[in-house]
Design an enzyme around this catalytic site. Structure first.
Site, PDB file in Angstrom:
ATOM      1  CD  GLN A 110      -3.258   0.266   0.369  1.00  0.00           C
ATOM      2  OE1 GLN A 110      -3.588  -0.899   0.523  1.00  0.00           O
ATOM      3  NE2 GLN A 110      -3.857   1.061  -0.495  1.00  0.00           N
ATOM      4  CE  LYS A 125      -5.692  -4.193   2.728  1.00  0.00           C
ATOM      5  NZ  LYS A 125      -6.099  -3.675   1.410  1.00  0.00           N
ATOM      6  N   GLY A 164     -12.527  -0.404   2.756  1.00  0.00           N
ATOM      7  CA  GLY A 164     -12.897  -1.818   2.627  1.00  0.00           C
ATOM      8  C   GLY A 164     -11.818  -2.630   1.939  1.00  0.00           C
ATOM      9  CG  ASP A 165      -8.797  -5.863   1.030  1.00  0.00           C
ATOM     10  OD1 ASP A 165      -8.264  -5.315   0.065  1.00  0.00           O
ATOM     11  OD2 ASP A 165      -8.575  -7.068   1.318  1.00  0.00           O
ATOM     12  CB  THR A 208     -10.780  -1.334  -7.126  1.00  0.00           C
ATOM     13  OG1 THR A 208     -10.783  -0.607  -5.906  1.00  0.00           O
ATOM     14  CG2 THR A 208      -9.485  -2.128  -7.225  1.00  0.00           C
TER      15      THR A 208
END
Ligand code: NDP
Length: 445
Positions: A110, A125, A164-165, A208
């Site tokens: 990241q 993260k 989010g992820d 994304t």
């Protein structure tokens, strides 16, 4: 032994057993050898030793009570990796596989991804080994509230802004935001990916996937190719996959396969996106349900075999190390000429070697999937201004950002003596230089 190799060895020793973190550090550090040859002052300042060590790692207990009244315990993480160029920024992942090594690999990536966006955001993260699958809305809410009850003290609009992820979408962000606001009595932009009614940005949901396709379209242009008329395979069927599929279709591609962790669908007529969205965003059901509506489509119960489907362009958008050397060889043998990583580190190092050796146009995740975090930074900007841009405005900014990431990565590769299509080293170097210079300017901290 080279300086870079000695730092790598030390990092592996110090972070024993964290294989994904080792893999991510190795991939970046090996690209940086020529930078240290040309700019030895980074070595004198210990930039590399510092950049592989997170500024802060937080691990905490997340207790909650399930619908049957049983106490459940999960583990929460937030790794604040590097704040040289801005507040920590990076998603939260809720998945049973989550451990410290996975969060560190994602946080490390990241740093460079966020730098590539050109926006003022550092790298971080977080997440938990909580599995949202099969949980009721009430259980998800209980978990999210408990998670935020600890996390709130570590984040802030100018400190650390999670998003989010995997396993964390609009529903989870909403529950966490509500809990933060309740505890702090303050309506602040401390999370991105928020709903549009409470400070979210248009295009963040799509960002994304759309960004991945914008990036690859620009890269393909340099070779006289495009998505128009191409056959595309997209792994996963979550946030990134759905919107990569949507944009690829809008640009004239035919997406013939998508997957989840239970298998993949092959639809020779092209994936029915409206159905896929309903299945995954509304009904939250498994991918094999697709064939009930489209009996001509095929379901295969092995998700890794999706790469056997012949295609021109492959977009791995599910998870790390989902595409190995054999899969890469199969893709190449079937005529695949471009691979864009929507997921983080989905291709193994051996697979990446196969792509580069066979002149497959390869867009590495930290560049190609940076559109999500870039749009999160646009959400932060809108929150600070207390103002909202239109869909078209945000989309245009996202597209510009992705085109710039491609161009900067390509020219960094060239500047340091690599082929301009080697976007792996190009992205690593371009992302690194800005962070390294900021660290140099700020002294030993
Ligand atoms: P989601 O949770 O929305 O979706 C993940 C999808 O991948 C699900 O369909 C899941 O299936 C599937 N999946 C998981 N493991 C496998 C597997 N081994 N094989 C096939 N499919 C699998 O997550 P996101 O779409 O948000 O994230 C996907 C990837 O993109 C991750 O690597 C993430 O780090 C990365 N990313 C996400 C960003 C974002 O903005 N969301 C930004 C940048 C990167 P199942 O439901 O069965 O588990």
């Amino acid at each position: 032994m080279s300086y870079v190799q000695s730092v790598l060895d030390q990092a592996i020793k110090r972070n024993a057993g964290e294989s994904e973190f080792h893999q991510a550090v190795k991939e970046v550090l090996e690209s940086l050898e020529p930078v240290f040859d040309q700019r030895p002052h980074y070595k004198d300042a210990g930039i590399l030793e510092r950049i592989v060590e997170p500024e802060r790692q937080i691990m905490f207990r997340v207790p909650w009570v399930d619908d049957s009244g049983k106490v459940q315990i999960n583990r929460g993480f937030r790794v604040q990796f590097n704040s040289a160029i801005g507040p920590y920024k990076g998603g939260l992942r809720f998945h049973p596989s989550v451990n410290l090594g996975i969060i560190k690999f994602l946080g490390f990536e990241q740093i460079f991804k966020n730098s590539l966006t050109g926006q003022p955001i550092g790298g971080g993260k977080g997440g938990s080994d909580f599995d949202p699958k099969g949980k009721s809305d009430n259980e998800i809410m209980k978990f999210c509230q408990s998670f935020m009850t600890e996390l709130y003290r570590h984040i802030g609009a100018d400190t650390d802004v999670p998003a989010g992820d995997i396993g964390v979408g609009g529903r989870e962000i909403g529950y966490m935001y509500g809990q933060y606001k309740r505890i702090r009595n303050s309506f602040e932009g401390i999370l991105t990916g928020k709903g549009l009614t409470y400070g979210g940005s248009l295009v963040r949901t799509e960002a994304t996937g759309y960004g991945l396709v914008y990036f690859m379209e620009e890269a393909l242009k340099s070779k006289g190719q495009s998505f128009n008329g191409a056959t595309v395979v997209v792994s996963g069927s979550g946030n990134v996959s759905i919107y990569a599929t949507e944009k690829a279709q809008q640009l004239g591609a035919k997406v013939v396969a998508v997957s989840d962790s239970c298998g993949y669908i092959y639809d020779k007529n092209g994936i029915d996106l409206a159905l896929l969205k309903k299945m995954k965003e509304v009904d939250r059901c498994r991918i094999h349900e697709y064939v009930k509506q489209h009996p001509h489509a095929e379901f295969h119960d092995s998700c890794g075999d999706i790469w056997n489907v012949p295609c021109d362009i492959a977009l791995p958008c599910a998870t790390q190390n989902e595409l190995d050397e054999q899969a890469a060889k199969t893709l190449v043998a079937n005529g695949c000429y471009a691979v864009g990583e929507g997921a983080n580190m989905p291709s193994t190092p051996e697979a990446v070697k196969v792509f580069l050796a066979n002149n497959v146009l390869f867009g590495p995740g930290k560049a190609a999937n940076a559109g999500g975090v870039a749009t999160s930074a646009l959400e932060m900007a809108q929150n600070s201004m207390r103002y909202s841009w239109t869909f078209e405005e945000v989309d245009a900014k996202l597209k510009d950002i992705m085109i710039n990431i491609y161009r900067n990565s390509s020219s960094a590769a060239k500047e340091f003596g690599f082929d301009q299509n080697n976007l792996v080293v190009g992205a690593n170097i371009a992302g690194f230089l800005k962070v390294a210079d900021a660290m140099m300017a700020q002294g030993v901290v």
